[in-house]
Design a protein around this motif. Sequence first.
Motif, PDB file in Angstrom:
ATOM      1  N   TYR A 117       0.856  -1.198   0.114  1.00  0.00           N
ATOM      2  CA  TYR A 117      -0.062   0.088  -0.007  1.00  0.00           C
ATOM      3  C   TYR A 117       0.800   1.278  -0.147  1.00  0.00           C
ATOM      4  N   TRP A 118       1.997   1.276   0.970  1.00  0.00           N
ATOM      5  CA  TRP A 118       2.844   2.573   0.883  1.00  0.00           C
ATOM      6  C   TRP A 118       3.646   2.567  -0.223  1.00  0.00           C
ATOM      7  N   GLU A 119       4.100   1.510  -0.690  1.00  0.00           N
ATOM      8  CA  GLU A 119       4.905   1.722  -2.026  1.00  0.00           C
ATOM      9  C   GLU A 119       3.910   2.315  -3.001  1.00  0.00           C
ATOM     10  N   SER A 120       2.833   1.635  -3.166  1.00  0.00           N
ATOM     11  CA  SER A 120       1.963   2.483  -4.521  1.00  0.00           C
ATOM     12  C   SER A 120       1.545   4.028  -3.982  1.00  0.00           C
ATOM     13  N   SER A 121       1.348   4.309  -2.919  1.00  0.00           N
ATOM     14  CA  SER A 121       1.335   5.479  -2.290  1.00  0.00           C
ATOM     15  C   SER A 121       2.338   6.469  -2.817  1.00  0.00           C
ATOM     16  N   TYR A 122       3.530   5.913  -2.457  1.00  0.00           N
ATOM     17  CA  TYR A 122       4.704   6.834  -2.697  1.00  0.00           C
ATOM     18  C   TYR A 122       4.905   7.066  -4.045  1.00  0.00           C
ATOM     19  N   GLN A 123       4.619   5.964  -4.797  1.00  0.00           N
ATOM     20  CA  GLN A 123       4.744   5.961  -6.491  1.00  0.00           C
ATOM     21  C   GLN A 123       3.855   6.879  -6.975  1.00  0.00           C
ATOM     22  N   ARG A 124       2.531   7.146  -6.491  1.00  0.00           N
ATOM     23  CA  ARG A 124       1.700   8.101  -6.868  1.00  0.00           C
ATOM     24  C   ARG A 124       2.052   9.579  -6.623  1.00  0.00           C
ATOM     25  N   LEU A 125       2.866   9.577  -5.376  1.00  0.00           N
ATOM     26  CA  LEU A 125       3.321  10.724  -5.059  1.00  0.00           C
ATOM     27  C   LEU A 125       4.719  11.223  -5.802  1.00  0.00           C
ATOM     28  N   ASP A 126       5.225  10.417  -6.233  1.00  0.00           N
ATOM     29  CA  ASP A 126       6.421  10.524  -7.261  1.00  0.00           C
ATOM     30  C   ASP A 126       6.152  10.924  -8.568  1.00  0.00           C
ATOM     31  N   ASP A 127       5.215  10.411  -8.963  1.00  0.00           N
ATOM     32  CA  ASP A 127       4.452  10.783 -10.374  1.00  0.00           C
ATOM     33  C   ASP A 127       3.788  12.206 -10.281  1.00  0.00           C
TER      34      ASP A 127
END
Length: 111
Positions: free
Chosen positions: A91-101
Amino acid sequence: MTPTDTLTSTFAALADPTRRAILARLADGEATVTELTRPLAISQPAVSKHLRVLERAGLVRRGRDAQRRPCHLVAEPLKAATDWLAEYRDYWESSYQRLDDLLDELRGGES
């Protein structure tokens, strides 16, 4: 014990820093209560109480070797806790990916 009960008792046992220190020591090999007490700033009876909590959680097993009663780490409950936490890591990895995007998109607008 159900998986939820196991997780509850595992996390409750891990909540105390002294119990985490005991587990860290036992990860290096078996130890008696006396050996576990030496580096800790608490009494032998206090260490014994912590060991009972760890035993109830299934994280420690006490053996018998003549006069010695060595304690051993039982890592299986830690694996169950790690597996449960892994779901949240995704969950956190996907959240961080969205933030990076989003950050990449905002930086692109500045150029």
